[in-house]
Design a protein around this motif. Sequence first.
Motif, PDB file in Angstrom:
ATOM      1  N   ILE A 220       4.624   9.109 -10.839  1.00 25.17           N
ATOM      2  CA  ILE A 220       5.018   8.212  -9.750  1.00 25.17           C
ATOM      3  C   ILE A 220       3.888   7.246  -9.424  1.00 25.17           C
ATOM      4  O   ILE A 220       4.104   6.037  -9.253  1.00 25.17           O
ATOM      5  CB  ILE A 220       5.420   9.030  -8.515  1.00 25.17           C
ATOM      6  CG1 ILE A 220       6.711   9.819  -8.799  1.00 25.17           C
ATOM      7  CG2 ILE A 220       5.595   8.126  -7.296  1.00 25.17           C
ATOM      8  CD1 ILE A 220       7.069  10.819  -7.720  1.00 25.17           C
ATOM      9  N   ALA A 221       2.665   7.764  -9.320  1.00 20.00           N
ATOM     10  CA  ALA A 221       1.523   6.900  -9.004  1.00 20.00           C
ATOM     11  C   ALA A 221       1.361   5.800 -10.053  1.00 20.00           C
ATOM     12  O   ALA A 221       1.115   4.636  -9.722  1.00 20.00           O
ATOM     13  CB  ALA A 221       0.253   7.740  -8.901  1.00 20.00           C
TER      14      ALA A 221
ATOM     15  N   GLY B 182      -4.415  -1.382 -16.005  1.00 19.71           N
ATOM     16  CA  GLY B 182      -5.768  -1.807 -15.690  1.00 19.71           C
ATOM     17  C   GLY B 182      -6.200  -1.534 -14.265  1.00 19.71           C
ATOM     18  O   GLY B 182      -7.248  -2.035 -13.824  1.00 19.71           O
ATOM     19  N   ARG B 183      -5.444  -0.734 -13.542  1.00 17.23           N
ATOM     20  CA  ARG B 183      -5.752  -0.460 -12.151  1.00 17.23           C
ATOM     21  C   ARG B 183      -5.808   1.046 -11.938  1.00 17.23           C
ATOM     22  O   ARG B 183      -5.222   1.810 -12.691  1.00 17.23           O
ATOM     23  CB  ARG B 183      -4.698  -1.110 -11.241  1.00 17.23           C
ATOM     24  CG  ARG B 183      -4.637  -2.622 -11.512  1.00 17.23           C
ATOM     25  CD  ARG B 183      -3.412  -3.310 -10.961  1.00 17.23           C
ATOM     26  NE  ARG B 183      -3.377  -3.234  -9.528  1.00 17.23           N
ATOM     27  CZ  ARG B 183      -2.445  -2.586  -8.841  1.00 17.23           C
ATOM     28  NH1 ARG B 183      -1.478  -1.964  -9.472  1.00 17.23           N
ATOM     29  NH2 ARG B 183      -2.474  -2.563  -7.534  1.00 17.23           N
ATOM     30  N   THR B 184      -6.529   1.474 -10.901  1.00 20.51           N
ATOM     31  CA  THR B 184      -6.790   2.895 -10.673  1.00 20.51           C
ATOM     32  C   THR B 184      -6.381   3.289  -9.265  1.00 20.51           C
ATOM     33  O   THR B 184      -6.665   2.579  -8.297  1.00 20.51           O
ATOM     34  CB  THR B 184      -8.284   3.209 -10.863  1.00 20.51           C
ATOM     35  OG1 THR B 184      -8.683   2.791 -12.172  1.00 20.51           O
ATOM     36  CG2 THR B 184      -8.560   4.703 -10.714  1.00 20.51           C
ATOM     37  N   ALA B 185      -5.727   4.441  -9.149  1.00 25.18           N
ATOM     38  CA  ALA B 185      -5.357   4.964  -7.837  1.00 25.18           C
ATOM     39  C   ALA B 185      -6.584   5.524  -7.123  1.00 25.18           C
ATOM     40  O   ALA B 185      -7.469   6.109  -7.748  1.00 25.18           O
ATOM     41  CB  ALA B 185      -4.295   6.055  -7.988  1.00 25.18           C
ATOM     42  N   GLU B 186      -6.624   5.353  -5.832  1.00 26.28           N
ATOM     43  CA  GLU B 186      -7.711   5.890  -4.996  1.00 26.28           C
ATOM     44  C   GLU B 186      -7.394   7.342  -4.647  1.00 26.28           C
ATOM     45  O   GLU B 186      -6.344   7.630  -4.068  1.00 26.28           O
ATOM     46  CB  GLU B 186      -7.828   5.052  -3.723  1.00 26.28           C
ATOM     47  CG  GLU B 186      -8.826   5.579  -2.704  1.00 26.28           C
ATOM     48  CD  GLU B 186      -8.728   4.832  -1.384  1.00 26.28           C
ATOM     49  OE1 GLU B 186      -8.362   5.466  -0.375  1.00 26.28           O
ATOM     50  OE2 GLU B 186      -8.997   3.610  -1.370  1.00 26.28           O
TER      51      GLU B 186
ATOM     52  N   GLY C 153       2.514  -3.092  -9.122  1.00 29.56           N
ATOM     53  CA  GLY C 153       1.646  -3.960  -8.343  1.00 29.56           C
ATOM     54  C   GLY C 153       1.143  -3.398  -7.038  1.00 29.56           C
ATOM     55  O   GLY C 153       0.413  -4.080  -6.305  1.00 29.56           O
ATOM     56  N   ALA C 154       1.501  -2.164  -6.703  1.00 28.69           N
ATOM     57  CA  ALA C 154       1.065  -1.579  -5.434  1.00 28.69           C
ATOM     58  C   ALA C 154      -0.391  -1.125  -5.497  1.00 28.69           C
ATOM     59  O   ALA C 154      -0.912  -0.810  -6.573  1.00 28.69           O
ATOM     60  CB  ALA C 154       1.957  -0.398  -5.072  1.00 28.69           C
ATOM     61  N   ARG C 155      -1.023  -1.095  -4.339  1.00 30.44           N
ATOM     62  CA  ARG C 155      -2.293  -0.396  -4.191  1.00 30.44           C
ATOM     63  C   ARG C 155      -1.946   1.060  -3.906  1.00 30.44           C
ATOM     64  O   ARG C 155      -1.273   1.341  -2.916  1.00 30.44           O
ATOM     65  CB  ARG C 155      -3.111  -0.987  -3.051  1.00 30.44           C
ATOM     66  CG  ARG C 155      -3.777  -2.313  -3.383  1.00 30.44           C
ATOM     67  CD  ARG C 155      -4.560  -2.837  -2.189  1.00 30.44           C
ATOM     68  NE  ARG C 155      -3.680  -3.416  -1.198  1.00 30.44           N
ATOM     69  CZ  ARG C 155      -4.025  -3.706   0.053  1.00 30.44           C
ATOM     70  NH1 ARG C 155      -5.252  -3.415   0.484  1.00 30.44           N
ATOM     71  NH2 ARG C 155      -3.169  -4.252   0.892  1.00 30.44           N
ATOM     72  N   VAL C 156      -2.373   1.955  -4.762  1.00 29.15           N
ATOM     73  CA  VAL C 156      -1.899   3.333  -4.710  1.00 29.15           C
ATOM     74  C   VAL C 156      -3.012   4.270  -4.258  1.00 29.15           C
ATOM     75  O   VAL C 156      -4.115   4.262  -4.818  1.00 29.15           O
ATOM     76  CB  VAL C 156      -1.348   3.773  -6.082  1.00 29.15           C
ATOM     77  CG1 VAL C 156      -0.894   5.229  -6.034  1.00 29.15           C
ATOM     78  CG2 VAL C 156      -0.193   2.874  -6.499  1.00 29.15           C
TER      79      VAL C 156
ATOM     80  N   VAL D  58       0.857  -1.185   0.000  1.00 24.76           N
ATOM     81  CA  VAL D  58       0.000   0.000   0.000  1.00 24.76           C
ATOM     82  C   VAL D  58       0.891   1.232   0.000  1.00 24.76           C
ATOM     83  O   VAL D  58       1.717   1.415   0.905  1.00 24.76           O
ATOM     84  CB  VAL D  58      -0.931   0.006   1.226  1.00 24.76           C
ATOM     85  CG1 VAL D  58      -1.818   1.253   1.208  1.00 24.76           C
ATOM     86  CG2 VAL D  58      -1.779  -1.259   1.253  1.00 24.76           C
ATOM     87  N   ALA D  59       0.722   2.071  -1.019  1.00 25.09           N
ATOM     88  CA  ALA D  59       1.582   3.251  -1.175  1.00 25.09           C
ATOM     89  C   ALA D  59       0.729   4.503  -1.245  1.00 25.09           C
ATOM     90  O   ALA D  59      -0.228   4.578  -2.012  1.00 25.09           O
ATOM     91  CB  ALA D  59       2.420   3.117  -2.447  1.00 25.09           C
TER      92      ALA D  59
END
Length: 255
Positions: free
Chosen positions: A21-22, A48-52, A29-32, A7-8
């Motif tokens: 950076i995000a 395919g992934r999205t930062a919160e 592979g981090a949850r950002v 988790v970053a």
Amino acid sequence: MELDGRVAVVTGGTRGVGAGIARAFLAAGARVLVCARRPPDEPVREAGRTAEFTPLDLRDPAAVRAYVDGAAARHGGLDVLVNNAGGTPYRLLAEADAERHARVLELNLTAPLTVSLAAYPYLRDSGHGAVVMVGSVSGGRASPGAAAYGAAKAGLESLARSMAVEWAPEVRVNTVVPGMVATERSALHYGDARGVAAVARTVPLGRLAEPSDIGAAAVFLASDRAAYVSGASLLVHGGGERPAYLTASTAGKDR
């Protein structure tokens, strides 16, 4: 992937260098989790992934502590903090009072300290705790028109070195030190396309950095590949700046 499942938090991670950076952390592979005063124009996505995203004024210590505690509660802890948020307008020293310059120091130095202290208990307990400060070459040279910013970035590197000693061995702390970076705001600093191209030619590698270049360096410093790297400053500046005297000098040149 090298940061799988970690988790970053990336402050100021909605545009420019922060978004780069995000995206690099998402790709690794981090949850950002990204925070900034204003939302991004569009969600920060990669692989395919999205930062919160969470809106946050980093100059509000109580809000910072609430944000960090809430993020850790939602995601079961924190592993990485990237202190990226910062910046400054062009302002000569004599054109503003000390209070106005102090606001630049607050955003670029005090705010990273505030976030780091809030995140420390979670990073300490992570088993992979890492802080990455985003400095600037302005911290190591004269910065006319951005003197308070340069002073803050110099202080940030010093803070990181002390933090690395005090928080070892549980938390590693390093600084990535970018040079000039091509972002959506490049025109404010370097002018039109011709100006950007002319500035790029002053860099030994012949171009400005891309946000992804800074992101790759930050991922390295946060990863296990840098497990024995702490208290370090990693220059990502394309070779730096050609000394001005070499252009002015007539030695070795045709007369």
